[in-house]
Design an enzyme around this catalytic site. Structure first.
Site: not given
Ligand SMILES: [Zn+2]
Length: 275
Positions: A2-3, A58, A95, A114, A153, A258
């Site tokens: 989830p973002e 988040k 779970h 998880r 950066r 990614r």
């Protein structure tokens, strides 16, 4: 995972049944998820009332009332965490790693296949969230501030935008979508953008997050059902399908380890836009 839009949607949907309730019991079945410890979380939250329920990056944040000093409960769902009510009909609760009992008799479950989720109790919210960057929908995410962060950066945009210490709340889906919307290649270095491109990227991030919140986020398997954003995605998860803008097949790349999705025509590597 989830973002920001999915966590925001979860907060909004659980707020009516959680705000104002007192926590009467906390049980953890997975000790590693609790910080500083299961006992400390229990001692900190049982007997407290949940004030405001909100989101930072988040994290789902509950202000806890009724103690001698301000305290907060922070929950991070990470890869596979989700809330369920024990009385959700038709739900098969699998779970279950922890649950919270409330003074109205309801039981909130934290299910997490998880086991990467986190439950944190803190009396120093500032310290607990110091590592988090700016809220992309907040007032302090100005074009000038964003420009300063990017120019300071020399990193590729994809990993830079995933870094929670710079802009908080973005993950793989919305970084890919924002870069497409801003027509930037994800490997572009942050110090090589024009001011105009930085402004476009900031606008794209905010636009895509607002759209996704309006559509209750993006569903992915049983972890997060019910979101309507998936069919509006332009690049994420659309490898080989035609770009919705120019019909070029969407490509999958790996950038900074990614999985990344781009339209090679709309997002050329030299940063210059082809038409
Ligand atoms: Zn395209």
């Amino acid at each position: 995972m989830p973002e920001l839009p999915e966590v925001e949607t979860i907060v909004r949907s659980y707020r009516p049944r959680l705000e104002g309730r007192r926590i009467t019991r906390f049980v953890s079945r997975w000790a590693k998820q609790a910080e500083p410890s299961v006992a400390a979380v229990r001692r900190g939250i049982v007997g407290k009332r949940i004030g405001r329920l909100w989101r930072r990056a988040k994290f789902i944040v509950a202000n806890l009332e009724g103690g001698r000093r301000p305290a907060h409960l922070l929950i991070h769902l990470r890869m596979s965490g989700r809330f369920e009510w024990a009385d959700d009909r038709g739900r098969e609760h699998r779970h279950i790693r922890a649950f919270f009992e409330l003074d109205d008799g309801n039981r909130l479950l934290l299910c997490d296949a998880r086991k990467f989720g986190k439950i944190i109790y803190t009396t120093d919210f500032e310290a607990a969230t110091r590592h988090l960057g700016v809220e992309p929908l907040g007032r302090s995410f100005t074009a000038a501030a964003f420009e300063k962060r990017l120019r300071g950066r020399a990193r590729q945009l994809k990993p830079l935008l995933l870094d929670q210490s710079i802009v908080a709340g973005l993950g793989n889906i919305y970084v890919d979508e924002a870069l497409f919307l801003a027509r930037l290649h994800p490997a572009t270095r942050s110090d090589q953008l024009t001011t105009e491109q930085i402004r476009a990227l900031r606008t794209a991030i905010r636009t895509i997050l607002r759209q996704a919140i309006r559509r209750r986020g993006t569903s992915f398997d049983a972890v997060y059902p019910g979101g309507g954003m998936k069919r509006y995605l332009k690049v994420y998860g659309r490898t080989g399908l035609p770009c919705k803008r120019c019909q070029t097949p969407i490509e999958a790349l790996r950038i900074a380890q990614r999985g990344t999705h781009i339209c090679p025509k709309c997002q050329p590597t030299n940063g210059k836009q082809r038409t």
